[in-house]
Scaffold this motif. Structure first.
Motif, mmCIF file in Angstrom:
data_model
loop_
_atom_site.group_PDB
_atom_site.id
_atom_site.type_symbol
_atom_site.label_atom_id
_atom_site.label_comp_id
_atom_site.label_asym_id
_atom_site.label_seq_id
_atom_site.Cartn_x
_atom_site.Cartn_y
_atom_site.Cartn_z
ATOM 1 N N TYR A 36 0.816 -1.223 0.000
ATOM 2 C CA TYR A 36 0.000 0.000 0.000
ATOM 3 C C TYR A 36 0.847 1.269 0.000
ATOM 4 C CZ TYR A 36 -3.507 -3.382 1.569
ATOM 5 O OH TYR A 36 -4.324 -4.472 1.674
ATOM 6 N N PHE A 37 2.073 1.153 0.449
ATOM 7 C CA PHE A 37 2.922 2.327 0.589
ATOM 8 C C PHE A 37 4.208 2.094 -0.201
ATOM 9 C CE2 PHE A 37 0.427 1.752 4.491
ATOM 10 C CZ PHE A 37 -0.362 2.882 4.421
ATOM 11 N N SER A 38 4.122 2.313 -1.471
ATOM 12 C CA SER A 38 5.247 2.027 -2.357
ATOM 13 C C SER A 38 5.202 2.999 -3.523
ATOM 14 C CB SER A 38 5.163 0.589 -2.873
ATOM 15 O OG SER A 38 4.030 0.428 -3.723
ATOM 16 N N LEU A 39 6.164 2.858 -4.425
ATOM 17 C CA LEU A 39 6.177 3.700 -5.619
ATOM 18 C C LEU A 39 4.984 3.409 -6.515
ATOM 19 C CD1 LEU A 39 9.989 3.604 -6.497
ATOM 20 C CD2 LEU A 39 8.699 5.461 -5.412
ATOM 21 N N ASN A 40 4.317 2.275 -6.271
ATOM 22 C CA ASN A 40 3.130 1.925 -7.053
ATOM 23 C C ASN A 40 1.915 2.761 -6.642
ATOM 24 O OD1 ASN A 40 1.533 0.464 -8.910
ATOM 25 N ND2 ASN A 40 0.879 -0.951 -7.316
ATOM 26 N N THR A 41 1.965 3.369 -5.458
ATOM 27 C CA THR A 41 0.827 4.139 -4.968
ATOM 28 C C THR A 41 0.751 5.499 -5.657
ATOM 29 O OG1 THR A 41 1.035 3.065 -2.811
ATOM 30 C CG2 THR A 41 -0.284 5.078 -2.908
#
Length: 647
Positions: A342-347
């Protein structure tokens, strides 16, 4: 701003910096948009400035098209000529003002001359109404709806009991239904069924009927298939008069690709509303993706929310496709197995910020408004207040539960039902967050899948639902349909949702008229008469659903999650018992055997609900109970449940 979300869920401590970034970006964006003392409600007034405005003895039209070289307002009111040229104003805005009153009813488009000399025609971005023309593209229509709302929004204190509805398929006839007919014929059904909230799908204009309303072209326009703006206003007004609030299924997660109908390449550029390149394309939905980091896009979308609330008096929103907004990969193929996902560069931090701004705006306009997030990823804090470090929704959908039931019915046998897994699925929540529980929605009924009743009954539903036709398959289907709904209703959320017709086991699936099915309306309608025919067993399921919903009206227990205690659970005998508030629920999921159970209760229980009752298509009362010296002794027939009042 304190991170109270960590008090709810200490496991988020390693991601404290990410949560702080969430709040920082939210505050930074607000300051950029509003300055020091501005309010979101004042900011979100685009619909009062753009589009057509009647101003005393003059009317004005404004459009935002920053990449255009020249702009004209054309329509049948001026024979599609160029005599209404717009003047360039600040920030890419074009405007024109003319004496007199709006030419209501006229077809209209914005004609733009682009930098490369190309001439294009566009439906005004703030158009309130659009209809197909002879080329099957949309023309804007000038409207100035005059409707006097008579009823105030009801102040509902109990849990949301949501009836998910689609206007077009709400008739039994082989046609598209209307707002007026829905108001006349369907609203009384919903009221009688006991639901206190209506969630309307497919209201925002969409060129493709079969998209179920999820490929929006005109964000301020109602679907013209169903009638006029005044008709929708009347529908909401009448619903309020019946004591029901109305939610809009709002689509801000993407937009239709159609050029000319909607926003795509509006001024000749992709970047006006959407991201450039791959980031602006949803590969699975074949739609365009908004740039939530652009001030003008935030202004457009927030103005859209305020418009629906103030112009049509909607009482809140179910936000569609939230998962797609939250992540750069749109959640496709990602297993959200740990918090790091949930807390990554994907967010997509910009999308998270927009959602937070949207929640603040909605509740600023109406503190009693209801907002629901359709998020399959279970993003932490989705339904926690912004002040606590959350995103600010009131509820999230319990999206895993329908998948649990469909998998059970498709892949497993009744005697392998895992009660431990069921309990975990129905009761596990993000700490402090409220959920809307449901066994099935429109998603589970779309073509390619089937409703729960169809999974249970299959072809027998066509031949054996007659009250005089014996069928073990139908007996099982009716019994499990009731158990699935009761256990989901009572455990899966602080609110409950049902898709229209599913309350009485509506047969088959949903499919819209299209070339692939010969433009057939067979599956794009609701067969209400099935539940009204005294010779058919659908009536039993309807009676059951009404009395199940009435449990919440009488005891208001859905919100009493803190008063939930498990009394018994055992896979081997398929028995489950739990207390919630003043009610004790006892289930025997065993497909074959009568089961006995003893439970300690200080006071003598009162039986108030038995799924095996004859009026619900059961064979009872077959189950029995007795109470002596603080102990409740039960004998439960297979595939039955009982509810007791114990205080």
């Amino acid at each position: 701003m304190p991170l109270n979300i960590l008090d709810y869920d200490p496991y988020l401590e390693p991601f404290k910096e990410d949560l702080s970034l969430r709040l920082f970006e939210y505050a930074r964006t607000k300051k950029r948009l509003l300055g020091v003392n501005g309010s979101l409600s004042d900011f979100a007034n685009g619909y009062k400035y753009f589009g057509f405005q009647q101003e005393e003895n003059r009317w004005t039209f404004r459009e935002w098209a920053p990449a255009a070289k020249r702009a004209f307002l054309v329509g049948d009111f001026n024979n599609w000529e160029n005599d209404f040229e717009l003047k360039a104003a600040y920030g890419g805005v074009w405007e024109i003002s003319s004496p007199g009153t709006l030419p209501v009813g006229s077809k209209v488009k914005v004609k733009l001359i682009l930098e490369n000399g190309q001439t294009v025609y566009r439906v005004p971005s703030y158009a309130m109404y659009a209809i197909p023309n002879e080329t099957a593209q949309l023309d804007g229509v000038i409207v100035n709806p005059q409707y006097h709302f008579k009823n105030k929004t009801p102040q509902i204190k109990e849990a949301p009991l949501i009836y998910e509805a689609h206007i077009g398929i709400s008739t039994e006839e082989y046609r598209i239904n209307t707002y007026k007919a829905f108001t006349r014929d369907v609203l009384p059904r919903i009221k009688k069924a006991g639901y206190n909230t209506i969630q309307l799908m497919a209201i925002m204009e969409h060129p493709l009927y079969a998209s179920f309303g999820y490929q929006v072209s005109n964000f301020f326009a109602i679907s013209s298939r169903f009638g006029q703006p005044e008709d929708l206003m009347e529908l909401i007004d009448v619903a309020h008069g019946l004591g029901m609030r109305v939610l809009l299924d709002v689509v801000h997660s993407h937009a239709v690709k159609n050029v000319g109908d909607g926003l795509n390449l509006f001024d000749g550029t992709t970047a006006q509303y959407f991201h450039e390149g791959a980031r602006g394309e949803h590969s699975a939905w074949n739609t365009k993706l908004f740039n939530y980091g652009k001030d003008e896009v935030i202004h457009f979308l927030l103005s859209n929310l305020k418009f629906w609330m103030e112009t049509y008096h909607f009482d809140g929103f179910r936000f569609d496709g939230v998962t797609s907004m939250l992540y750069h990969d749109h959640g496709l193929g990602t297993a959200f197995t740990d918090y790091s996902k949930y807390f990554s560069l994907n967010t997509d931090v910009e999308a998270v910020t927009y959602l937070m701004l949207a929640q603040e705006l909605i509740h600023q306009i109406n503190p009693q408004a209801l907002t629901i997030a359709e998020d399959m990823s279970a993003m932490p804090g989705m339904a926690l207040p912004i002040s606590s470090g959350g995103i600010g929704f009131d509820y999230r959908l319990s999206m895993g539960i329908p998948d649990f039931w469909i998998k059970q019915l498709k892949e497993k046998t009744d005697d392998t039902l895992d009660l431990m897994g069921l309990w975990w699925e129905l009761t596990t929540r993000r700490p402090g967050e409220k959920n809307i529980g449901y066994a099935e929605s429109h998603d589970q009924a779309l073509v390619g899948d089937k409703t729960i009743m169809m999974w249970l009954a299959n072809d027998e539903i066509y031949w054996k639902m007659d009250i005089n036709s014996p069928s073990l398959i139908i007996d099982r289907a009716i019994a499990l349909h009731k158990l699935i709904r009761l256990v989901t209703f009572s455990l899966a959320g602080e609110g409950y949702l049902n898709f229209m017709g599913n309350e009485f086991g509506h047969p088959e699936w949903l499919d819209f008229p299209r070339p692939g099915n010969g433009d057939d309306y067979q599956h794009a309608r609701r067969q209400w008469s099935l539940s009204e025919d005294p010779q058919l067993r659908f009536k039993y399921l309807l009676a059951f659903d009404q009395d199940m919903i009435d449990l919440e009206h009488r005891f208001k227990f859905l919100n009493q999650t803190d008063q939930l205690s498990q009394k018994w659970i055992k896979n081997e005998d398929k028995l489950l018992a739990y207390q919630k508030g003043d009610l004790l629920f006892v289930f025997n999921f065993h497909p074959s055997y009568e089961q006995t159970l003893s439970l300690l209760t200080k006071e003598k229980p009162e039986l108030i609900f038995d799924t095996d009752d004859n009026k619900y298509g059961g064979f009872g009362p077959r189950s029995s109970f007795g109470w002596s010296k603080g102990e409740l002794h039960l004998v439960l027939a297979p595939r039955t449940a009982m509810v007791f009042k114990i205080k």
